[in-house]
Design a protein around this motif. Structure first.
Motif, PDB file in Angstrom:
ATOM      1  N   ARG A  70       0.711  -1.345  -0.002  1.00  0.00           N
ATOM      2  CA  ARG A  70       0.034   0.065  -0.017  1.00  0.00           C
ATOM      3  C   ARG A  70       0.860   1.435  -0.024  1.00  0.00           C
ATOM      4  O   ARG A  70       0.241   2.396   0.092  1.00  0.00           O
ATOM      5  N   GLN A  71       2.083   0.994  -0.173  1.00  0.00           N
ATOM      6  CA  GLN A  71       2.979   2.386   0.120  1.00  0.00           C
ATOM      7  C   GLN A  71       2.631   3.361  -1.214  1.00  0.00           C
ATOM      8  O   GLN A  71       2.310   3.085  -2.371  1.00  0.00           O
ATOM      9  N   THR A  72       2.932   4.694  -0.646  1.00  0.00           N
ATOM     10  CA  THR A  72       2.278   5.687  -1.641  1.00  0.00           C
ATOM     11  C   THR A  72       3.318   5.988  -2.473  1.00  0.00           C
ATOM     12  O   THR A  72       3.392   7.011  -3.527  1.00  0.00           O
ATOM     13  N   GLY A  73       4.586   5.702  -2.093  1.00  0.00           N
ATOM     14  CA  GLY A  73       5.755   6.148  -3.085  1.00  0.00           C
ATOM     15  C   GLY A  73       6.461   7.418  -2.794  1.00  0.00           C
ATOM     16  O   GLY A  73       7.218   7.617  -3.784  1.00  0.00           O
ATOM     17  N   GLY A  74       6.102   7.940  -1.831  1.00  0.00           N
ATOM     18  CA  GLY A  74       7.025   9.209  -1.491  1.00  0.00           C
ATOM     19  C   GLY A  74       8.460   8.916  -1.342  1.00  0.00           C
ATOM     20  O   GLY A  74       8.940   7.953  -0.901  1.00  0.00           O
ATOM     21  N   THR A  75       9.275  10.092  -1.701  1.00  0.00           N
ATOM     22  CA  THR A  75      10.597   9.972  -1.565  1.00  0.00           C
ATOM     23  C   THR A  75      11.071  11.014  -0.535  1.00  0.00           C
ATOM     24  O   THR A  75      10.149  12.064  -0.101  1.00  0.00           O
ATOM     25  N   ASP A  76      12.367  11.156  -0.021  1.00  0.00           N
ATOM     26  CA  ASP A  76      12.657  12.118   0.844  1.00  0.00           C
ATOM     27  C   ASP A  76      12.639  13.531   0.479  1.00  0.00           C
ATOM     28  O   ASP A  76      13.038  13.722  -0.834  1.00  0.00           O
ATOM     29  N   GLN A  77      12.405  14.398   1.249  1.00  0.00           N
ATOM     30  CA  GLN A  77      12.470  15.766   0.746  1.00  0.00           C
ATOM     31  C   GLN A  77      13.575  16.681   1.350  1.00  0.00           C
ATOM     32  O   GLN A  77      14.111  16.273   2.456  1.00  0.00           O
ATOM     33  N   THR A  78      14.282  17.441   0.678  1.00  0.00           N
ATOM     34  CA  THR A  78      15.551  18.068   0.936  1.00  0.00           C
ATOM     35  C   THR A  78      14.988  19.675   0.996  1.00  0.00           C
ATOM     36  O   THR A  78      14.581  20.021  -0.271  1.00  0.00           O
ATOM     37  N   VAL A  79      15.336  20.526   1.748  1.00  0.00           N
ATOM     38  CA  VAL A  79      15.324  21.990   1.498  1.00  0.00           C
ATOM     39  C   VAL A  79      16.572  22.412   1.448  1.00  0.00           C
ATOM     40  O   VAL A  79      17.350  22.373   1.977  1.00  0.00           O
ATOM     41  N   ILE A  80      16.540  23.347   0.498  1.00  0.00           N
ATOM     42  CA  ILE A  80      17.968  23.917   0.029  1.00  0.00           C
ATOM     43  C   ILE A  80      17.915  25.564   0.154  1.00  0.00           C
ATOM     44  O   ILE A  80      16.663  26.138   0.025  1.00  0.00           O
ATOM     45  N   ASP A  81      18.733  26.248   0.224  1.00  0.00           N
ATOM     46  CA  ASP A  81      18.759  27.771   0.173  1.00  0.00           C
ATOM     47  C   ASP A  81      18.880  28.260  -1.202  1.00  0.00           C
ATOM     48  O   ASP A  81      18.972  27.279  -2.108  1.00  0.00           O
ATOM     49  N   SER A  82      18.870  29.456  -1.370  1.00  0.00           N
ATOM     50  CA  SER A  82      18.833  30.288  -2.633  1.00  0.00           C
ATOM     51  C   SER A  82      20.132  29.721  -3.365  1.00  0.00           C
ATOM     52  O   SER A  82      20.314  29.946  -4.682  1.00  0.00           O
ATOM     53  N   TYR A  83      21.279  29.350  -2.843  1.00  0.00           N
ATOM     54  CA  TYR A  83      22.479  28.881  -3.552  1.00  0.00           C
ATOM     55  C   TYR A  83      22.435  27.298  -3.707  1.00  0.00           C
ATOM     56  O   TYR A  83      23.394  26.626  -4.381  1.00  0.00           O
ATOM     57  N   GLY A  84      21.513  26.709  -3.549  1.00  0.00           N
ATOM     58  CA  GLY A  84      21.372  25.400  -3.745  1.00  0.00           C
ATOM     59  C   GLY A  84      22.004  24.369  -2.586  1.00  0.00           C
ATOM     60  O   GLY A  84      22.010  23.133  -2.655  1.00  0.00           O
ATOM     61  N   LYS A  85      22.352  25.021  -1.452  1.00  0.00           N
ATOM     62  CA  LYS A  85      23.011  24.198  -0.356  1.00  0.00           C
ATOM     63  C   LYS A  85      21.944  23.633   0.468  1.00  0.00           C
ATOM     64  O   LYS A  85      20.861  24.304   0.824  1.00  0.00           O
ATOM     65  N   ARG A  86      22.130  22.615   0.882  1.00  0.00           N
ATOM     66  CA  ARG A  86      21.007  21.750   1.699  1.00  0.00           C
ATOM     67  C   ARG A  86      21.168  22.405   3.045  1.00  0.00           C
ATOM     68  O   ARG A  86      22.100  22.263   3.862  1.00  0.00           O
ATOM     69  N   ILE A  87      19.725  22.760   3.492  1.00  0.00           N
ATOM     70  CA  ILE A  87      19.788  23.354   4.901  1.00  0.00           C
ATOM     71  C   ILE A  87      19.087  22.242   5.937  1.00  0.00           C
ATOM     72  O   ILE A  87      18.941  22.430   7.020  1.00  0.00           O
ATOM     73  N   THR A  88      18.283  21.209   5.556  1.00  0.00           N
ATOM     74  CA  THR A  88      17.750  20.284   6.151  1.00  0.00           C
ATOM     75  C   THR A  88      17.895  18.953   5.529  1.00  0.00           C
ATOM     76  O   THR A  88      18.379  18.971   4.224  1.00  0.00           O
ATOM     77  N   VAL A  89      18.005  17.815   5.946  1.00  0.00           N
ATOM     78  CA  VAL A  89      17.961  16.529   5.563  1.00  0.00           C
ATOM     79  C   VAL A  89      16.513  15.787   5.228  1.00  0.00           C
ATOM     80  O   VAL A  89      15.987  16.106   6.177  1.00  0.00           O
TER      81      VAL A  89
END
Ligand SMILES: Cc1cc2nc3c(=O)[nH]c(=O)nc-3n(C[C@H](O)[C@H](O)[C@H](O)COP(=O)(O)OP(=O)(O)OC[C@H]3O[C@@H](n4cnc5c(N)ncnc54)[C@H](O)[C@@H]3O)c2cc1C
Length: 89
Positions: A70-89
């Motif tokens: 029944r999995q919905t198939g979602g994947t991990d989300q990553t928040v990046i800043d305006s330079y594309g640098k990851r700010i959350t995992v």
């Protein structure tokens, strides 16, 4: 562990209550679960199961295959800043 003569009252039938009830009942306890909400909620969110501990627990409860089906198939989300640098995992 056996709990043949143990009676347990669990207050709350969300995630933790029924899961605890399952394991206590499997070990022989007589379990009653009470819930104050008058009905099931109509909405909900996806639940994230990750790592071997989660998978092993679900496997031992006999529900891993059903959850995977029944999995919905979602994947991990990553928040990046305006330079594309990851700010959350
Ligand atoms: C805004 C928000 C978003 C979240 N998003 C996510 C997410 O995306 N993914 C995720 O995995 N987790 C998410 N969580 C966390 C998740 O909701 C909790 O970790 C989880 O619900 C905890 O489960 P629980 O069974 O311990 O408690 P709860 O879910 O709080 O359940 C307690 C139950 O006990 C009942 N109850 C309370 N008092 C009594 C009483 N006196 N008598 C009888 N019944 C009673 C309540 O009605 C309820 O059904 C989110 C939490 C919040 C607040």
């Amino acid at each position: 562990m056996t709990n043949k003569h143990t009676s347990v009252l669990i207050s709350g039938a969300s995630i933790a209550g029924p899961a605890l009830a399952y394991w206590l009942a499997r070990s022989g306890a007589t379990v009653t679960v009470v819930e104050k909400a008058p009905a099931l909620r109509t909405g909900g969110q996806a639940i994230d199961f990750k790592g071997e501990t989660h998978m092993e627990l679900l496997r031992r409860m006999g529900i891993l295959e059903e959850i995977q089906r029944r999995q919905t198939g979602g994947t991990d989300q990553t928040v990046i800043d305006s330079y594309g640098k990851r700010i959350t995992v």
